[in-house]
Motif scaffolding. Sequence first.
Motif, PDB file in Angstrom:
ATOM      1  N   PRO A   1       0.822  -1.213   0.000  1.00 22.31           N
ATOM      2  CA  PRO A   1       0.000   0.000   0.000  1.00 22.31           C
ATOM      3  C   PRO A   1       0.857   1.264   0.000  1.00 22.31           C
ATOM      4  O   PRO A   1       1.995   1.257   0.467  1.00 22.31           O
ATOM      5  CB  PRO A   1      -0.815  -0.110   1.287  1.00 22.31           C
ATOM      6  N   GLY A   2       0.300   2.343  -0.518  1.00 22.00           N
ATOM      7  CA  GLY A   2       0.993   3.625  -0.543  1.00 22.00           C
ATOM      8  C   GLY A   2       1.146   4.202   0.849  1.00 22.00           C
ATOM      9  O   GLY A   2       0.273   4.051   1.690  1.00 22.00           O
ATOM     10  N   THR A   3       2.257   4.886   1.086  1.00 18.96           N
ATOM     11  CA  THR A   3       2.550   5.407   2.420  1.00 18.96           C
ATOM     12  C   THR A   3       2.701   6.926   2.457  1.00 18.96           C
ATOM     13  O   THR A   3       3.180   7.466   3.446  1.00 18.96           O
ATOM     14  CB  THR A   3       3.838   4.756   2.972  1.00 18.96           C
ATOM     15  N   SER A   4       2.287   7.610   1.418  1.00 25.09           N
ATOM     16  CA  SER A   4       2.507   9.064   1.365  1.00 25.09           C
ATOM     17  C   SER A   4       1.791   9.800   2.499  1.00 25.09           C
ATOM     18  O   SER A   4       2.334  10.749   3.059  1.00 25.09           O
ATOM     19  CB  SER A   4       2.092   9.621   0.012  1.00 25.09           C
ATOM     20  N   ALA A   5       0.595   9.369   2.881  1.00 29.86           N
ATOM     21  CA  ALA A   5      -0.125  10.040   3.964  1.00 29.86           C
ATOM     22  C   ALA A   5       0.590   9.848   5.303  1.00 29.86           C
ATOM     23  O   ALA A   5       0.603  10.755   6.139  1.00 29.86           O
ATOM     24  CB  ALA A   5      -1.555   9.509   4.051  1.00 29.86           C
ATOM     25  N   VAL A   6       1.206   8.689   5.495  1.00 21.86           N
ATOM     26  CA  VAL A   6       1.943   8.434   6.734  1.00 21.86           C
ATOM     27  C   VAL A   6       3.198   9.296   6.769  1.00 21.86           C
ATOM     28  O   VAL A   6       3.539   9.886   7.798  1.00 21.86           O
ATOM     29  CB  VAL A   6       2.292   6.936   6.874  1.00 21.86           C
ATOM     30  N   HIS A   7       3.888   9.422   5.632  1.00 26.01           N
ATOM     31  CA  HIS A   7       5.064  10.299   5.550  1.00 26.01           C
ATOM     32  C   HIS A   7       4.676  11.742   5.889  1.00 26.01           C
ATOM     33  O   HIS A   7       5.372  12.400   6.668  1.00 26.01           O
ATOM     34  CB  HIS A   7       5.681  10.258   4.146  1.00 26.01           C
ATOM     35  N   ARG A   8       3.584  12.229   5.312  1.00 26.51           N
ATOM     36  CA  ARG A   8       3.129  13.604   5.594  1.00 26.51           C
ATOM     37  C   ARG A   8       2.806  13.778   7.072  1.00 26.51           C
ATOM     38  O   ARG A   8       3.145  14.806   7.671  1.00 26.51           O
ATOM     39  CB  ARG A   8       1.910  13.948   4.738  1.00 26.51           C
TER      40      ARG A   8
END
Length: 96
Positions: free
Chosen positions: A78-85
């Motif tokens: 799954p994509g993790t961009s929201a967690v990085h932000r």
Amino acid sequence: MGPLRTCVGCRATGPRSALLRVVVERGGTGAFEVPELVVDVGRRMPGRGAWLHPEPGCLEKAERKRAFGRALRVAGQPGTSAVHRHLERQQQDVVG
């Protein structure tokens, strides 16, 4: 101390209050569904969750080991961009 959870990145255990809970949010429709991770700030969102220390190093380890797909039982990574932000915002709040 409360319930203990295991970080999917470093595999160390810690109290639930010290870790972030992440869940899969499905985007798209049908065959084009793209699983994306979101941070469950209230720790009450439905579905299976994975726990992570709020540190960029643990997130990077989890991504490298492809731990989110296994822990959350989803096909692929799954994509993790929201967690990085979320982690970036959290660190800016501490510094600023």
